[in-house]
Enzyme design. Structure first.
Site, PDB file in Angstrom:
ATOM      1  NE  ARG A 197      -0.979   0.258   4.909  1.00 54.38           N
ATOM      2  CZ  ARG A 197      -0.475  -0.948   5.652  1.00 54.38           C
ATOM      3  NH1 ARG A 197      -0.550  -1.927   5.166  1.00 54.38           N
ATOM      4  NH2 ARG A 197       0.208  -0.814   6.965  1.00 54.38           N
ATOM      5  CB  SER A 198       3.997   2.297   1.648  1.00 51.65           C
ATOM      6  OG  SER A 198       3.142   2.486   2.628  1.00 51.65           O
TER       7      SER A 198
ATOM      8  NE  ARG B 212      13.769  -5.867  20.546  1.00 52.47           N
ATOM      9  CZ  ARG B 212      12.866  -4.803  20.516  1.00 52.47           C
ATOM     10  NH1 ARG B 212      11.918  -5.232  21.639  1.00 52.47           N
ATOM     11  NH2 ARG B 212      12.758  -3.969  19.888  1.00 52.47           N
TER      12      ARG B 212
ATOM     13  CB  CYS C  68      12.125   2.291  22.980  1.00 57.38           C
ATOM     14  SG  CYS C  68      10.588   1.658  23.655  1.00 57.38           S
TER      15      CYS C  68
ATOM     16  CD  GLN D  82       7.660   1.762  28.668  1.00 62.38           C
ATOM     17  OE1 GLN D  82       8.013   1.048  29.350  1.00 62.38           O
ATOM     18  NE2 GLN D  82       7.514   1.271  27.327  1.00 62.38           N
TER      19      GLN D  82
ATOM     20  CE  LYS E  68       8.358  -6.995  24.054  1.00 64.03           C
ATOM     21  NZ  LYS E  68       7.648  -5.765  23.314  1.00 64.03           N
TER      22      LYS E  68
ATOM     23  CG  HIS F  38       9.860   5.217  26.676  1.00 63.05           C
ATOM     24  ND1 HIS F  38       8.796   5.828  26.243  1.00 63.05           N
ATOM     25  CD2 HIS F  38       9.966   4.308  26.205  1.00 63.05           C
ATOM     26  CE1 HIS F  38       8.160   4.936  25.357  1.00 63.05           C
ATOM     27  NE2 HIS F  38       8.928   3.883  25.209  1.00 63.05           N
TER      28      HIS F  38
END
Length: 333
Positions: free
Chosen positions: A42-43, A103, A132, A159, A210, A239
């Site tokens: 779509r982009s 990760r 983040c 956050q 996480k 954050h």
């Protein structure tokens, strides 16, 4: 001269990637011959102005990497990364992935350049960008761990809605007007929601897990005891984190402050008498990790309180990934 690709170029974080890449090019920190942009169908066909050149966004397909691409920055979500990162890596591209897809994989290094850049050498074609909230915390904690050996960490995060992407920002805007939320479980305007990502059977959210697991992996310290509570707050970008740390041995507060001031990527803003401490509003749009409210925890031996703030879209995502790319280019000549 190298070629770089950006997967997820049309998204909010992808746009920040482009901004940071431009800044790095302008400052002479990054050089490449071609920048390829990929996104969903779509982009595809949309154009992006980059340093006076008009770049066309291409649809991401398995054939997208059938050209010489040295580094691919992935910022399109975990499902896209799971499907396409291995394809790119098999074709000789080094992937720096901004999702949570890789990760926890023991074969994939999880890297913050100020902390463990040496781990980049251990990649098998994929390098993971940490969460983040983990990035800013560990930038602040790593030099203290090296000096005093951290035994326990208590994370409490505040956050911003941009951590949930554009849909999080839109929810803040709509609930500020009294409309119903469409993304968060409660209105976020004028509110705090102690719930980021899904809940596990133990009552912890995946965002909390996480932070716990990524901190241990980045610091190569599996025995550190860590707990976390992550909270969504009505802030657009940035954050903030209250971090309580217990060390193995006593510390001198003056020496500890000096360590923070001399460590890369950290700006100390800590002058209680003059009401100087970091806030997300003042630090948005920057790449450093800001540390303030540095004080001894008198309730527990060898313990410390910190207040840590950073722009989650820049240092927490785009900038950290691009810093990894710069390190890779240094290593590969």
């Amino acid at each position: 001269m190298r070629n770089i690709a950006l997967v997820g170029a049309s998204g909010m974080v992808g746009q920040t990637f482009l901004q940071v890449i431009k800044e790095y090019v302008d400052e002479g920190k990054l050089a490449f011959e071609n920048l390829y942009l990929f996104a969903s169908a779509r982009s595809a066909g949309k154009t992006v102005d980059f340093n006076g050149k008009e770049l066309v966004i291409e649809e991401l397909t398995p054939q997208s990497f059938d050209r010489e691409i040295d580094i691919a920055l992935f910022s399109a979500g975990g499902s896209v990364s799971k499907e396409y990162a291995s394809i790119a890596a098999k074709k000789g591209c080094i992937v720096i992935d901004n999702s949570s897809a890789w990760r926890t994989d023991p074969e994939v290094p999880l890297v913050i350049p100020e902390v463990n850049s040496e781990d980049i050498k251990n990649h098998n074609g994929i390098i993971a960008n940490p969460n983040c909230s983990t990035i800013q915390a560990v930038v602040a904690l790593a030099p203290l761990h090296k000096a005093y050996n951290i035994q326990r960490i208590i994370y409490t995060t505040f956050q911003s809605v941009s951590g949930a992407g554009q849909k999080g920002i839109l929810d803040l805007e709509r609930t500020a007007k009294g409309e119903s939320p469409q993304h968060f479980p409660y209105p976020i305007a004028g509110n705090c929601i102690p719930h980021i990502d899904a809940f596990g059977n133990d009552g912890y959210t995946f965002e909390e897990l996480k932070m716990i697991n990524e901190t241990k992996k980045i610091l190569h310290a599996p025995k550190i005891k860590i707990t976390a509570t992550t909270v969504r707050v009505p802030v657009t970008v940035g954050h903030s984190e209250s971090i309580n740390v217990t060390f193995e041995k006593p510390y001198d507060l003056v020496d500890l402050r000096r360590i923070l001031e001399e460590s890369p990527g950290i700006v100390v803003q800590d002058d209680a008498e003059n009401k100087i401490y970091p806030t997300p509003r003042e630090t948005a749009g920057t790449d450093s990790v800001y540390v303030g409210r540095i004080r001894r925890d008198f309730s527990a031996e060898n313990s410390l309180n910190l207040w840590v703030v950073a722009d989650n879209v820049r240092k927490g995502a785009a900038t950290n990934a691009i810093q990894i790319a710069v390190e890779i280019l240094k290593l590969t000549g």
